[in-house]
Design a protein around this motif. Structure first.
Motif, PDB file in Angstrom:
ATOM      1  N   UNK A 225       0.823  -1.208   0.000  1.00 18.17           N
ATOM      2  CA  UNK A 225       0.000   0.000   0.000  1.00 18.17           C
ATOM      3  C   UNK A 225       0.861   1.263   0.000  1.00 18.17           C
ATOM      4  N   UNK A 226       1.889   1.282   0.835  1.00 15.64           N
ATOM      5  CA  UNK A 226       2.696   2.491   1.008  1.00 15.64           C
ATOM      6  C   UNK A 226       3.957   2.531   0.156  1.00 15.64           C
ATOM      7  N   UNK A 227       4.373   1.368  -0.362  1.00  7.68           N
ATOM      8  CA  UNK A 227       5.583   1.340  -1.184  1.00  7.68           C
ATOM      9  C   UNK A 227       5.351   0.497  -2.440  1.00  7.68           C
ATOM     10  N   UNK A 228       4.419   0.919  -3.295  1.00  6.05           N
ATOM     11  CA  UNK A 228       4.154   0.159  -4.520  1.00  6.05           C
ATOM     12  C   UNK A 228       5.378   0.109  -5.410  1.00  6.05           C
ATOM     13  N   UNK A 229       5.633  -1.044  -6.014  1.00  9.81           N
ATOM     14  CA  UNK A 229       6.852  -1.234  -6.798  1.00  9.81           C
ATOM     15  C   UNK A 229       6.723  -0.750  -8.230  1.00  9.81           C
ATOM     16  N   UNK A 230       5.519  -0.477  -8.683  1.00 10.96           N
ATOM     17  CA  UNK A 230       5.319  -0.050 -10.067  1.00 10.96           C
ATOM     18  C   UNK A 230       4.080   0.825 -10.157  1.00 10.96           C
ATOM     19  N   UNK A 231       3.956   1.487 -11.292  1.00 13.29           N
ATOM     20  CA  UNK A 231       2.772   2.305 -11.532  1.00 13.29           C
ATOM     21  C   UNK A 231       1.512   1.457 -11.503  1.00 13.29           C
ATOM     22  N   UNK A 232       1.590   0.236 -12.039  1.00 11.37           N
ATOM     23  CA  UNK A 232       0.427  -0.660 -12.030  1.00 11.37           C
ATOM     24  C   UNK A 232      -0.018  -0.965 -10.611  1.00 11.37           C
ATOM     25  N   UNK A 233       0.939  -1.320  -9.751  1.00 13.92           N
ATOM     26  CA  UNK A 233       0.592  -1.651  -8.367  1.00 13.92           C
ATOM     27  C   UNK A 233       0.021  -0.426  -7.659  1.00 13.92           C
ATOM     28  N   UNK A 234       0.631   0.732  -7.872  1.00 12.72           N
ATOM     29  CA  UNK A 234       0.135   1.955  -7.239  1.00 12.72           C
ATOM     30  C   UNK A 234      -1.312   2.223  -7.634  1.00 12.72           C
ATOM     31  N   UNK A 235      -1.623   2.086  -8.930  1.00 10.69           N
ATOM     32  CA  UNK A 235      -2.991   2.305  -9.404  1.00 10.69           C
ATOM     33  C   UNK A 235      -3.935   1.281  -8.815  1.00 10.69           C
ATOM     34  N   UNK A 236      -3.505   0.015  -8.767  1.00  8.12           N
ATOM     35  CA  UNK A 236      -4.379  -1.035  -8.246  1.00  8.12           C
ATOM     36  C   UNK A 236      -4.647  -0.849  -6.756  1.00  8.12           C
ATOM     37  N   UNK A 237      -3.678  -0.261  -6.051  1.00  3.66           N
ATOM     38  CA  UNK A 237      -3.841  -0.030  -4.623  1.00  3.66           C
ATOM     39  C   UNK A 237      -4.460   1.338  -4.337  1.00  3.66           C
ATOM     40  N   UNK A 238      -5.108   1.935  -5.338  1.00  2.14           N
ATOM     41  CA  UNK A 238      -5.923   3.121  -5.101  1.00  2.14           C
ATOM     42  C   UNK A 238      -5.347   4.444  -5.532  1.00  2.14           C
ATOM     43  N   UNK A 239      -4.077   4.464  -5.974  1.00  2.00           N
ATOM     44  CA  UNK A 239      -3.462   5.720  -6.400  1.00  2.00           C
ATOM     45  C   UNK A 239      -3.826   5.969  -7.870  1.00  2.00           C
ATOM     46  N   UNK A 240      -5.075   6.328  -8.086  1.00  2.00           N
ATOM     47  CA  UNK A 240      -5.580   6.441  -9.456  1.00  2.00           C
ATOM     48  C   UNK A 240      -5.322   7.812 -10.077  1.00  2.00           C
ATOM     49  N   UNK A 241      -5.027   8.810  -9.275  1.00  2.00           N
ATOM     50  CA  UNK A 241      -4.626  10.100  -9.843  1.00  2.00           C
ATOM     51  C   UNK A 241      -3.275   9.940 -10.516  1.00  2.00           C
ATOM     52  N   UNK A 242      -3.147  10.386 -11.754  1.00  2.00           N
ATOM     53  CA  UNK A 242      -1.891  10.233 -12.478  1.00  2.00           C
ATOM     54  C   UNK A 242      -1.586  11.498 -13.268  1.00  2.00           C
ATOM     55  N   UNK A 243      -0.349  11.985 -13.133  1.00  2.00           N
ATOM     56  CA  UNK A 243       0.118  13.172 -13.842  1.00  2.00           C
ATOM     57  C   UNK A 243       1.539  12.918 -14.345  1.00  2.00           C
ATOM     58  N   UNK A 244       1.902  13.587 -15.415  1.00  2.00           N
ATOM     59  CA  UNK A 244       3.258  13.482 -15.960  1.00  2.00           C
ATOM     60  C   UNK A 244       4.064  14.708 -15.538  1.00  2.00           C
ATOM     61  N   UNK A 245       5.221  14.460 -14.923  1.00  2.00           N
ATOM     62  CA  UNK A 245       6.090  15.530 -14.438  1.00  2.00           C
ATOM     63  C   UNK A 245       7.509  15.306 -14.956  1.00  2.00           C
ATOM     64  N   UNK A 246       8.331  16.315 -14.851  1.00  2.00           N
ATOM     65  CA  UNK A 246       9.749  16.207 -15.201  1.00  2.00           C
ATOM     66  C   UNK A 246      10.580  16.524 -13.969  1.00  2.00           C
ATOM     67  N   UNK A 247      11.737  15.864 -13.866  1.00  2.00           N
ATOM     68  CA  UNK A 247      12.569  16.116 -12.707  1.00  2.00           C
ATOM     69  C   UNK A 247      13.991  15.636 -12.874  1.00  2.00           C
ATOM     70  N   UNK A 248      14.808  15.957 -11.900  1.00  2.00           N
ATOM     71  CA  UNK A 248      16.225  15.595 -11.917  1.00  2.00           C
ATOM     72  C   UNK A 248      16.598  14.965 -10.591  1.00  2.00           C
ATOM     73  N   UNK A 249      17.273  13.829 -10.676  1.00  2.00           N
ATOM     74  CA  UNK A 249      17.720  13.194  -9.440  1.00  2.00           C
ATOM     75  C   UNK A 249      19.050  13.792  -9.005  1.00  2.00           C
ATOM     76  N   UNK A 250      19.136  14.140  -7.720  1.00  2.00           N
ATOM     77  CA  UNK A 250      20.350  14.678  -7.125  1.00  2.00           C
ATOM     78  C   UNK A 250      20.589  13.934  -5.826  1.00  2.00           C
ATOM     79  N   UNK A 251      21.362  12.854  -5.901  1.00  2.00           N
ATOM     80  CA  UNK A 251      21.580  12.015  -4.720  1.00  2.00           C
ATOM     81  C   UNK A 251      20.288  11.357  -4.288  1.00  2.00           C
ATOM     82  N   UNK A 252      19.884  11.615  -3.049  1.00  2.00           N
ATOM     83  CA  UNK A 252      18.669  11.017  -2.509  1.00  2.00           C
ATOM     84  C   UNK A 252      17.487  11.973  -2.590  1.00  2.00           C
ATOM     85  N   UNK A 253      17.592  12.974  -3.460  1.00  2.00           N
ATOM     86  CA  UNK A 253      16.509  13.938  -3.664  1.00  2.00           C
ATOM     87  C   UNK A 253      16.118  13.952  -5.134  1.00  2.00           C
TER      88      UNK A 253
END
Length: 362
Positions: A225-253
């Motif tokens: 529930x709290x750590x879904x491994x994929x977009x499919x699992x997240x959606x199946x576990x109720x996280x049905x809101x979906x948006x496309x964003x852009x970002x940059x990874x910087x270490x652990x952020x």
């Protein structure tokens, strides 16, 4: 989990003609564990249950109980019992006869059958109903009879094929907890097929989510529930809101770039295998919070979207809003909950906490 469990499936696959239904299933289940096989229709969960029971044969792979290969054994020689979705009770038999049917097939003496049936009726709250036939029982009572017939033969493993789906919502909640309490009391290993996320969450020690014949994720209810491994699992576990964003990874952020409906922000990576680029962001409606303007949003990690309320409803306990983000052809809609109602057309800020925002590279 131990490397070798009480029930172990290794490399299991199943075909119906040219159709591959199950692919490379590796699963280890401990004695006394309650495991839910969760997934949508057609994902392979019932096929997997029937394969464990012995009604289907794997096209490849092994099925072991106590390290003994049982793939070649018929269903009645595997030490398992299956409760069907339809209950499959004999309509011409009484409650007592249905519960004792498996014992009769085993050739148990009549007196022992009667003693066992009586004990099972007492255990399941069916006392006084032994002379009734299934047509004279409620849905919940029929479910208990089917369960009693399965448990009467003292199986090591109890297999449940959506046995609660035919019950009305109120009875289903009661039987759910009764079944779980009974399983813990008896210490029996149980595998429960369901498409109901909440049912799996409240009943199982571990949830195995299937997608297109493969295991998409397995873990405790809290983990999936709290750590879904994929977009499919997240959606199946109720996280049905979906948006496309852009970002940059910087270490652990992970720094999320500003977009048409959101300001730039940064969120913890949280152990996810994210890389810089486009991400799919998912979150649950109940995780989002609405505010009348950006200034009233609490100073907490997460992301803030700006939009306009398009519709509002009251499903009970909270107000659910459809919020339109952006304008024109590039607009998108999300669902967000609030303790009060915001009027259609009202401009709002939507805050999603960092720990409720699930990001996946596309």
């Amino acid at each position: 989990m131990d490397e070798v469990g009480f029930l172990q499936l290794q490399g299991v696959a199943s075909r119906y003609g040219a159709t591959q239904v199950l692919k490379d299933i590796d699963l280890s289940i401990e004695k006394g564990e309650f495991v839910a096989l969760l997934g949508s229709s057609g994902c392979g969960k019932t096929t997997l249950l029937r394969l464990i029971a012995g009604f289907n044969s794997p096209s490849s792979g092994t099925v072991r109980v106590r390290s003994r290969d049982v793939a070649h054994l018929p269903p009645d020689k595997r030490g398992m019992a299956l409760v069907f979705q339809s209950y499959a009770l004999w309509p011409h038999m009484t409650v007592a006869q249905n519960i004792g049917y498996g014992l009769k097939l085993k050739g148990m003496p009549r007196a022992q059958i009667a003693e066992k049936v009586s004990a099972m009726q007492a255990l399941l709250g069916l006392g006084g109903l032994e002379a009734r036939k299934p047509a004279a029982l409620s849905g919940g009572q029929r479910q208990r009879v089917a369960l009693g017939r399965a448990l009467a033969i003292d199986p090591e493993i109890l297999l449940l094929d959506e046995p609660l789906s035919n019950l009305d919502a109120r009875i289903r909640l009661t039987v759910r907890h009764e079944l779980r309490a009974l399983q813990k009391r008896l210490g029996i290993t149980a595998i429960h097929v369901t498409h109901d996320r909440e049912e799996a969450m409240v009943m199982a020690d571990r949830i195995v989510i299937l997608d297109a014949g493969r295991i998409a994720q397995e873990g405790t209810p809290e983990e999936v529930f709290n750590r879904p491994a994929s977009s499919f699992v997240a959606a199946f576990m109720g996280a049905e809101n979906v948006l496309t964003l852009d970002g940059t990874r910087d270490g652990e952020t992970f720094a999320i770039a500003a977009g048409p409906a959101n300001a730039a922000t940064a969120v913890p990576v949280g152990g996810r295998p994210l890389v810089s680029g486009t991400v799919e962001a998912r979150f649950r409606p109940e995780a989002a919070r609405l505010y009348p303007d950006a200034q009233s949003v609490p100073d907490a990690a997460g992301i803030v979207f700006h939009g306009t309320v398009a519709a509002v409803s009251y499903p009970g306990g909270h107000w659910r809003h459809v919020v339109m983000l952006g304008l024109g052809e590039n607009h998108s809609e999300i669902l967000a909950d609030a303790d009060r109602s915001f009027a259609p057309g009202e401009r709002v800020a939507v805050h999603v906490p960092a720990d409720a925002l699930f990001l996946f590279n596309t």
